[in-house]
Design a protein around this motif. Structure first.
Motif, PDB file in Angstrom:
ATOM      1  N   ALA A  81       0.843  -1.198   0.000  1.00  0.00           N
ATOM      2  CA  ALA A  81       0.000   0.000   0.000  1.00  0.00           C
ATOM      3  C   ALA A  81       0.874   1.242   0.000  1.00  0.00           C
ATOM      4  O   ALA A  81       2.005   1.226   0.504  1.00  0.00           O
ATOM      5  CB  ALA A  81      -0.933   0.012   1.215  1.00  0.00           C
ATOM      6  N   MET A  82       0.350   2.292  -0.569  1.00  0.00           N
ATOM      7  CA  MET A  82       1.012   3.591  -0.547  1.00  0.00           C
ATOM      8  C   MET A  82      -0.060   4.673  -0.592  1.00  0.00           C
ATOM      9  O   MET A  82      -1.166   4.459  -1.099  1.00  0.00           O
ATOM     10  CB  MET A  82       1.967   3.758  -1.736  1.00  0.00           C
ATOM     11  CG  MET A  82       1.300   3.646  -3.096  1.00  0.00           C
ATOM     12  SD  MET A  82       2.384   4.093  -4.485  1.00  0.00           S
ATOM     13  CE  MET A  82       2.320   5.885  -4.381  1.00  0.00           C
ATOM     14  N   ALA A  83       0.243   5.815  -0.029  1.00  0.00           N
ATOM     15  CA  ALA A  83      -0.696   6.924  -0.082  1.00  0.00           C
ATOM     16  C   ALA A  83      -0.903   7.357  -1.526  1.00  0.00           C
ATOM     17  O   ALA A  83       0.032   7.304  -2.341  1.00  0.00           O
ATOM     18  CB  ALA A  83      -0.175   8.092   0.750  1.00  0.00           C
ATOM     19  N   ALA A  84      -2.116   7.763  -1.854  1.00  0.00           N
ATOM     20  CA  ALA A  84      -2.377   8.286  -3.185  1.00  0.00           C
ATOM     21  C   ALA A  84      -1.550   9.549  -3.393  1.00  0.00           C
ATOM     22  O   ALA A  84      -1.303  10.307  -2.445  1.00  0.00           O
ATOM     23  CB  ALA A  84      -3.858   8.590  -3.346  1.00  0.00           C
ATOM     24  N   PRO A  85      -1.106   9.810  -4.614  1.00  0.00           N
ATOM     25  CA  PRO A  85      -0.335  11.036  -4.858  1.00  0.00           C
ATOM     26  C   PRO A  85      -1.127  12.284  -4.478  1.00  0.00           C
ATOM     27  O   PRO A  85      -2.365  12.275  -4.456  1.00  0.00           O
ATOM     28  CB  PRO A  85      -0.082  10.990  -6.371  1.00  0.00           C
ATOM     29  CG  PRO A  85      -0.201   9.543  -6.728  1.00  0.00           C
ATOM     30  CD  PRO A  85      -1.230   8.974  -5.810  1.00  0.00           C
ATOM     31  N   ALA A  86      -0.412  13.359  -4.171  1.00  0.00           N
ATOM     32  CA  ALA A  86      -1.065  14.610  -3.778  1.00  0.00           C
ATOM     33  C   ALA A  86      -1.971  15.144  -4.875  1.00  0.00           C
ATOM     34  O   ALA A  86      -2.917  15.888  -4.608  1.00  0.00           O
ATOM     35  CB  ALA A  86       0.002  15.644  -3.423  1.00  0.00           C
ATOM     36  N   THR A  87      -1.719  14.740  -6.120  1.00  0.00           N
ATOM     37  CA  THR A  87      -2.513  15.211  -7.252  1.00  0.00           C
ATOM     38  C   THR A  87      -3.777  14.389  -7.470  1.00  0.00           C
ATOM     39  O   THR A  87      -4.551  14.692  -8.386  1.00  0.00           O
ATOM     40  CB  THR A  87      -1.671  15.179  -8.531  1.00  0.00           C
ATOM     41  OG1 THR A  87      -1.144  13.852  -8.710  1.00  0.00           O
ATOM     42  CG2 THR A  87      -0.514  16.166  -8.449  1.00  0.00           C
ATOM     43  N   ALA A  88      -3.992  13.339  -6.679  1.00  0.00           N
ATOM     44  CA  ALA A  88      -5.159  12.472  -6.866  1.00  0.00           C
ATOM     45  C   ALA A  88      -6.454  13.257  -6.686  1.00  0.00           C
ATOM     46  O   ALA A  88      -6.528  14.204  -5.890  1.00  0.00           O
ATOM     47  CB  ALA A  88      -5.105  11.310  -5.883  1.00  0.00           C
ATOM     48  N   GLY A  89      -7.485  12.851  -7.413  1.00  0.00           N
ATOM     49  CA  GLY A  89      -8.761  13.548  -7.357  1.00  0.00           C
ATOM     50  C   GLY A  89      -9.467  13.371  -6.026  1.00  0.00           C
ATOM     51  O   GLY A  89      -9.413  12.299  -5.411  1.00  0.00           O
ATOM     52  N   ARG A  90     -10.150  14.421  -5.588  1.00  0.00           N
ATOM     53  CA  ARG A  90     -10.925  14.362  -4.347  1.00  0.00           C
ATOM     54  C   ARG A  90     -12.359  13.931  -4.640  1.00  0.00           C
ATOM     55  O   ARG A  90     -12.825  13.982  -5.769  1.00  0.00           O
ATOM     56  CB  ARG A  90     -10.891  15.716  -3.637  1.00  0.00           C
ATOM     57  CG  ARG A  90      -9.513  16.022  -3.069  1.00  0.00           C
ATOM     58  CD  ARG A  90      -9.530  17.209  -2.137  1.00  0.00           C
ATOM     59  NE  ARG A  90      -8.270  17.295  -1.394  1.00  0.00           N
ATOM     60  CZ  ARG A  90      -8.052  16.722  -0.221  1.00  0.00           C
ATOM     61  NH1 ARG A  90      -9.012  16.034   0.371  1.00  0.00           N
ATOM     62  NH2 ARG A  90      -6.882  16.829   0.383  1.00  0.00           N
ATOM     63  N   GLY A  91     -13.039  13.497  -3.568  1.00  0.00           N
ATOM     64  CA  GLY A  91     -14.395  12.987  -3.697  1.00  0.00           C
ATOM     65  C   GLY A  91     -15.441  14.072  -3.784  1.00  0.00           C
ATOM     66  O   GLY A  91     -15.133  15.271  -3.784  1.00  0.00           O
ATOM     67  N   LEU A  92     -16.690  13.646  -3.826  1.00  0.00           N
ATOM     68  CA  LEU A  92     -17.803  14.574  -3.984  1.00  0.00           C
ATOM     69  C   LEU A  92     -17.905  15.556  -2.829  1.00  0.00           C
ATOM     70  O   LEU A  92     -18.390  16.685  -3.005  1.00  0.00           O
ATOM     71  CB  LEU A  92     -19.115  13.787  -4.120  1.00  0.00           C
ATOM     72  CG  LEU A  92     -19.196  12.846  -5.327  1.00  0.00           C
ATOM     73  CD1 LEU A  92     -20.528  12.108  -5.326  1.00  0.00           C
ATOM     74  CD2 LEU A  92     -19.008  13.606  -6.627  1.00  0.00           C
ATOM     75  N   GLY A  93     -17.487  15.148  -1.643  1.00  0.00           N
ATOM     76  CA  GLY A  93     -17.503  16.031  -0.488  1.00  0.00           C
ATOM     77  C   GLY A  93     -16.124  16.537  -0.120  1.00  0.00           C
ATOM     78  O   GLY A  93     -15.907  16.978   1.011  1.00  0.00           O
ATOM     79  N   GLY A  94     -15.187  16.463  -1.054  1.00  0.00           N
ATOM     80  CA  GLY A  94     -13.820  16.887  -0.789  1.00  0.00           C
ATOM     81  C   GLY A  94     -12.965  15.830  -0.136  1.00  0.00           C
ATOM     82  O   GLY A  94     -11.848  16.114   0.309  1.00  0.00           O
ATOM     83  N   GLU A  95     -13.465  14.578  -0.064  1.00  0.00           N
ATOM     84  CA  GLU A  95     -12.699  13.501   0.577  1.00  0.00           C
ATOM     85  C   GLU A  95     -11.403  13.230  -0.197  1.00  0.00           C
ATOM     86  O   GLU A  95     -11.375  13.284  -1.433  1.00  0.00           O
ATOM     87  CB  GLU A  95     -13.516  12.213   0.630  1.00  0.00           C
ATOM     88  CG  GLU A  95     -14.854  12.339   1.328  1.00  0.00           C
ATOM     89  CD  GLU A  95     -15.977  12.687   0.366  1.00  0.00           C
ATOM     90  OE1 GLU A  95     -17.147  12.721   0.817  1.00  0.00           O
ATOM     91  OE2 GLU A  95     -15.700  12.924  -0.833  1.00  0.00           O
ATOM     92  N   SER A  96     -10.348  12.913   0.507  1.00  0.00           N
ATOM     93  CA  SER A  96      -9.095  12.553  -0.145  1.00  0.00           C
ATOM     94  C   SER A  96      -9.227  11.175  -0.797  1.00  0.00           C
ATOM     95  O   SER A  96     -10.139  10.401  -0.497  1.00  0.00           O
ATOM     96  CB  SER A  96      -7.944  12.557   0.863  1.00  0.00           C
ATOM     97  OG  SER A  96      -8.199  11.632   1.913  1.00  0.00           O
ATOM     98  N   ALA A  97      -8.294  10.896  -1.706  1.00  0.00           N
ATOM     99  CA  ALA A  97      -8.320   9.623  -2.421  1.00  0.00           C
ATOM    100  C   ALA A  97      -7.821   8.491  -1.535  1.00  0.00           C
ATOM    101  O   ALA A  97      -6.859   8.661  -0.779  1.00  0.00           O
ATOM    102  CB  ALA A  97      -7.461   9.713  -3.678  1.00  0.00           C
ATOM    103  N   VAL A  98      -8.462   7.344  -1.627  1.00  0.00           N
ATOM    104  CA  VAL A  98      -8.017   6.170  -0.878  1.00  0.00           C
ATOM    105  C   VAL A  98      -6.648   5.720  -1.394  1.00  0.00           C
ATOM    106  O   VAL A  98      -6.259   6.023  -2.534  1.00  0.00           O
ATOM    107  CB  VAL A  98      -9.039   5.020  -0.976  1.00  0.00           C
ATOM    108  CG1 VAL A  98     -10.289   5.330  -0.183  1.00  0.00           C
ATOM    109  CG2 VAL A  98      -9.377   4.712  -2.427  1.00  0.00           C
ATOM    110  N   PRO A  99      -5.886   4.999  -0.577  1.00  0.00           N
ATOM    111  CA  PRO A  99      -4.530   4.593  -0.973  1.00  0.00           C
ATOM    112  C   PRO A  99      -4.513   3.716  -2.217  1.00  0.00           C
ATOM    113  O   PRO A  99      -5.508   3.086  -2.582  1.00  0.00           O
ATOM    114  CB  PRO A  99      -4.029   3.810   0.254  1.00  0.00           C
ATOM    115  CG  PRO A  99      -4.849   4.318   1.393  1.00  0.00           C
ATOM    116  CD  PRO A  99      -6.198   4.617   0.820  1.00  0.00           C
TER     117      PRO A  99
END
Length: 260
Positions: A191-209
Motif C-alpha cells: 500500500a502507498m498513499a495516493a499522490p497529492a494530485t489524486a482527485g478528491r471525492g464529492l464532499g472533498g474527501e481525499s483519495a483512498v490509498p
C-alpha cells in the motif's frame, strides 16, 4: 482498420454510439466540479483529432502497457505475470462508526463497485483513462444489478467488486459472457498513499490509498495480482463525529489485473 476509425471506436464511443443505461444526464453532474467533465471531453476531442494524422493504427495490446510511474511505491508485478485487464471501478468505500465514541476513527468494512472495461482506453491513452475516472465520479452512481456503461463514456461492464462475508476482497470478471476473464479473492500485499494530485471525492474527501493485492486460494482464469491505482475520493472523515453507524463514500479507481 483506418487509424481514426479505430481510435474513435476505442476512445470516443460515448460520442457516437447509441446511448445505453445509465444514460448521460448533464443535470446529474455536480456544477462545482464541471471542470473534471470538461477536461474529459476536451481531451477526448483532442485524441480523436490526433487519430486523423496517425501513420499507423493505435493498438489495444496490453503487453507494452505499464503501471503509472507514480505507483513505484508499490511492489512490482511478479515475474512471469502479464497484464490481462484494466477496469475502472465505480462504487463506494464502506465504513462503520460507534455512535458512543465520536472521537474514534471510522472502521472500513470493504467496498462495492461495478467494473468497466478500460483496457483499450488505458492502452491508447493513459491520460484519458485517468481523466475519465475523475469525470465519472460526478455522474450518478451505477446500480450494480443493471448498469451497462460508465457515464460519461460508453465503457461496458466487465466485472463486479465486493467483499465476501469473511471480509475478503473479491473481483468477479466472469459477468460478461462474451469474454469471461476469471475471478480472484485476494489480500493486501502492499500500500502507498495516493499522490497529492489524486482527485478528491464529492464532499472533498481525499483519495483512498493505492494497493497491490495478491490472490488467495480459489482464483480462476490465471488471475494472480490486482493493483488499485488512480484513485479518486473514497476516504472517510478523520473521526466519527456527526457520522451514522454505517455510511458509504463514493469513489472511482483503476484496477489492473495480472495473470499467468
Amino acid at each position: 482498420m483506418h487509424a481514426s476509425l479505430l481510435l474513435v471506436s476505442a476512445l470516443a464511443a460515448s460520442v457516437w454510439a447509441a446511448p445505453t443505461y445509465p444514460q448521460v444526464d448533464a443535470d446529474a453532474a455536480i456544477p462545482d466540479n464541471i471542470r473534471a467533465i470538461s477536461e474529459y471531453f476536451n481531451l477526448l476531442a483532442s485524441k480523436v483529432q490526433d487519430s486523423r494524422i496517425l501513420s499507423t493504427p493505435p493498438t489495444c495490446d496490453l503487453s507494452q502497457v505499464s503501471l503509472p510511474a507514480a505507483a513505484a511505491g508499490l511492489p512490482p508485478p511478479s515475474a512471469g505475470l502479464t497484464l490481462k485487464h484494466i477496469a475502472i471501478g465505480r462504487g463506494t468505500q464502506n465504513y462503520t462508526c460507534d455512535p458512543r465514541n465520536s472521537t474514534a476513527a471510522p472502521v472500513p468494512t470493504g467496498a462495492v463497485a461495478t467494473l468497466f472495461n478500460a483496457s483499450c482506453v488505458a492502452a491508447t491513452s493513459p491520460a484519458l483513462a485517468s481523466v475519465l475516472g475523475r469525470a465519472a465520479l460526478h455522474f450518478s452512481l451505477p446500480q450494480s444489478a443493471s448498469a451497462r456503461a460508465l457515464s460519461p463514456s460508453n465503457l461496458a461492464v466487465s466485472g463486479r467488486h465486493y467483499f465476501t462475508g469473511d471480509g475478503v476482497p473479491f473481483f468477479d470478471l466472469d459477468v460478461a459472457p462474451q469474454r469471461p476473464l476469471g475471478a480472484i479473492p485476494c489480500g493486501k500485499a502492499g500500500a502507498m498513499a495516493a499522490p497529492a494530485t489524486a482527485g478528491r471525492g464529492l464532499g472533498g474527501e481525499s483519495a483512498v490509498p493505492w494497493l497491490k493485492l495478491t490472490a488467495k486460494p480459489g482464483a480462476t482464469g490465471g488471475l494472480q495480482e490486482v493493483y488499485r491505482v488512480e484513485t479518486v475520493g473514497g476516504s472517510a472523515p478523520a473521526t466519527c463525529s456527526g457520522m451514522p453507524a454505517g455510511f458509504e463514500v463514493q469513489y472511482v479507481t483503476q484496477y489492473w489485473f495480472y495473470a499467468k
